[in-house]
Design a protein around this motif. Sequence first.
Motif, PDB file in Angstrom:
ATOM      1  N   UNK A 197      -0.193  -8.054   5.951  1.00  0.00           N
ATOM      2  CA  UNK A 197       0.290  -6.675   5.826  1.00  0.00           C
ATOM      3  C   UNK A 197      -0.858  -5.680   5.956  1.00  0.00           C
ATOM      4  N   UNK A 198      -1.992  -5.979   5.374  1.00  0.00           N
ATOM      5  CA  UNK A 198      -3.121  -5.064   5.395  1.00  0.00           C
ATOM      6  C   UNK A 198      -4.110  -5.411   4.302  1.00  0.00           C
ATOM      7  N   UNK A 199      -4.713  -4.380   3.698  1.00  0.00           N
ATOM      8  CA  UNK A 199      -5.760  -4.556   2.702  1.00  0.00           C
ATOM      9  C   UNK A 199      -5.279  -4.076   1.343  1.00  0.00           C
ATOM     10  N   UNK A 259      -2.552  -1.146   1.389  1.00  0.00           N
ATOM     11  CA  UNK A 259      -2.606  -0.216   2.521  1.00  0.00           C
ATOM     12  C   UNK A 259      -2.329  -0.978   3.808  1.00  0.00           C
ATOM     13  N   UNK A 260      -1.266  -0.589   4.498  1.00  0.00           N
ATOM     14  CA  UNK A 260      -0.861  -1.314   5.707  1.00  0.00           C
ATOM     15  C   UNK A 260      -1.841  -1.062   6.841  1.00  0.00           C
ATOM     16  N   UNK A 261      -1.878  -2.007   7.749  1.00  0.00           N
ATOM     17  CA  UNK A 261      -2.653  -1.830   8.969  1.00  0.00           C
ATOM     18  C   UNK A 261      -2.131  -0.625   9.747  1.00  0.00           C
ATOM     19  N   UNK A 262      -3.022   0.029  10.465  1.00  0.00           N
ATOM     20  CA  UNK A 262      -2.626   1.230  11.206  1.00  0.00           C
ATOM     21  C   UNK A 262      -2.374   0.940  12.682  1.00  0.00           C
ATOM     22  N   UNK A 313       6.825  -3.450   5.502  1.00  0.00           N
ATOM     23  CA  UNK A 313       6.701  -2.341   4.554  1.00  0.00           C
ATOM     24  C   UNK A 313       8.068  -1.938   4.007  1.00  0.00           C
ATOM     25  N   UNK A 314       9.018  -1.729   4.893  1.00  0.00           N
ATOM     26  CA  UNK A 314      10.354  -1.314   4.468  1.00  0.00           C
ATOM     27  C   UNK A 314      11.044  -2.402   3.652  1.00  0.00           C
ATOM     28  N   UNK A 328       6.254  -9.355  -1.187  1.00  0.00           N
ATOM     29  CA  UNK A 328       7.646  -9.476  -0.768  1.00  0.00           C
ATOM     30  C   UNK A 328       7.849  -9.010   0.672  1.00  0.00           C
ATOM     31  N   UNK A 329       6.786  -9.021   1.467  1.00  0.00           N
ATOM     32  CA  UNK A 329       6.898  -8.560   2.843  1.00  0.00           C
ATOM     33  C   UNK A 329       7.826  -9.402   3.697  1.00  0.00           C
ATOM     34  N   UNK A 330       7.923 -10.697   3.399  1.00  0.00           N
ATOM     35  CA  UNK A 330       8.793 -11.593   4.155  1.00  0.00           C
ATOM     36  C   UNK A 330      10.115 -11.863   3.435  1.00  0.00           C
ATOM     37  N   UNK A 331      10.295 -11.302   2.256  1.00  0.00           N
ATOM     38  CA  UNK A 331      11.499 -11.592   1.467  1.00  0.00           C
ATOM     39  C   UNK A 331      12.750 -11.089   2.175  1.00  0.00           C
ATOM     40  N   UNK A 332      13.844 -11.785   1.927  1.00  0.00           N
ATOM     41  CA  UNK A 332      15.110 -11.437   2.570  1.00  0.00           C
ATOM     42  C   UNK A 332      16.206 -11.396   1.506  1.00  0.00           C
TER      43      UNK A 332
END
Length: 418
Positions: A140-142, A158-161, A172-173, A274-278
């Motif tokens: 996701x980022x740092x 902080x997400x990658x830009x 992110x969403x 939880x970036x991959x959570x569904x």
Amino acid sequence: MPPLTDDRKFNSSGRRRSSSGRRPFSVSGRTPDRWDFSRSSGVSTASSVSAVSSASGVSTARTKSSISYRSWLVEFLKAILTCFGKPEIRPPEPRPLKSPSSTPSRSRHANSFSSTGKLSEIQKATKNFSPALKIGQGGFGTVYKGTLDDGKLVAVKRAKKTMHDSHVSVEFKSEIKIMGRVEHLNLVKFYGYLEDGDEKIIVVEYVPNGTLREHLDGFHGNYLDLGARIDIAIDVAHAVTYLHMYADHPIIHRDIKASNILLTETLRAKVADFGFARANESGVTIVSTQVKGTAGYLDPEYLKTYQLTEKSDVFSFGVLLVELISARRPIEPKRKLKDRITAKWAIEKFTQGSAIEVLDPNLLRTPATNLAVEKVLELAFQCLAPTRQGRPSMRKCAEILWDIRKDYRQLSTSYPLP
């Protein structure tokens, strides 16, 4: 900014930490970070692995294991090879996530940082994202450690830009949508988010004692004793059971692994990322979706069929149990070829009657340890069945682990350490 709720305190009784002053042992190799897989060559799925016998009946398990072990091993190796196959590009999932402004039922801990004026607060909290405050790095980022105006410590993701990377936006969403719905002792708390231009930031609870993976590697000094490792397994089982059974809608985490488990100062485990959570809002048992996860932890049935179920988390939890017992990473590329897949190596040792050889060499062998290792590995291999029908529920895993901990503590009292 309104004050944020203080973290609750936990009792550390019952957890013993090793008194060893040994330096951390070297790590043979790193498990690749999270992967987003697309369909590749098919993997045939065999019948479910036979339930392994209890510690007192290891010889019986060995006599019945040859066929089931070969079947399990073939499917497991095919699954791992599929992970490294060349992915085929697939279109995004058809159902777009709602924008952050319409995220429903936010947690009572969540505070929105979505106004432009709040970006300066995050910059101040992290000293303008100082490298000295960096505490993690992922797909996701740092992640940075931050201190809010009221003194509250937080973790700032902080997400990658990379503007063309649609996966970052989806993660992110997904993360803010799901974390706003859940609250559990063993889940990292969600405090809020910020979306300002190309800045995408998630603010969560700061957990001070690093990741489980770091502790298994000995990076924090002493190695975790077996009692602490069983406690951590129970904490994770409780967290995932909550996601599967008690959240507003069943949630499949999809990335249960040691580096996503954070430890408090009293060694309580908290599941993060939880970036991959569904979230399963349709009410059906099986969700068809792209394969996402980390190599070495991925459910082979999910890899083959693209059908995601709660039992995919159970498979990852089985890999985690082996990791807790052995301290090895799921894939050890610098070891001998036959020992590189840790779960394969561990089940081979178990079926040969040498389960104790799976134990982390930094831990002492005692009658209590020997019994606990047998029983935890027995549960792990049930979780690692090639098909979901052969795997227990996460609730059942928690119940079994409670019994293992009880027996371990009783036997440890009868045979104390010298």
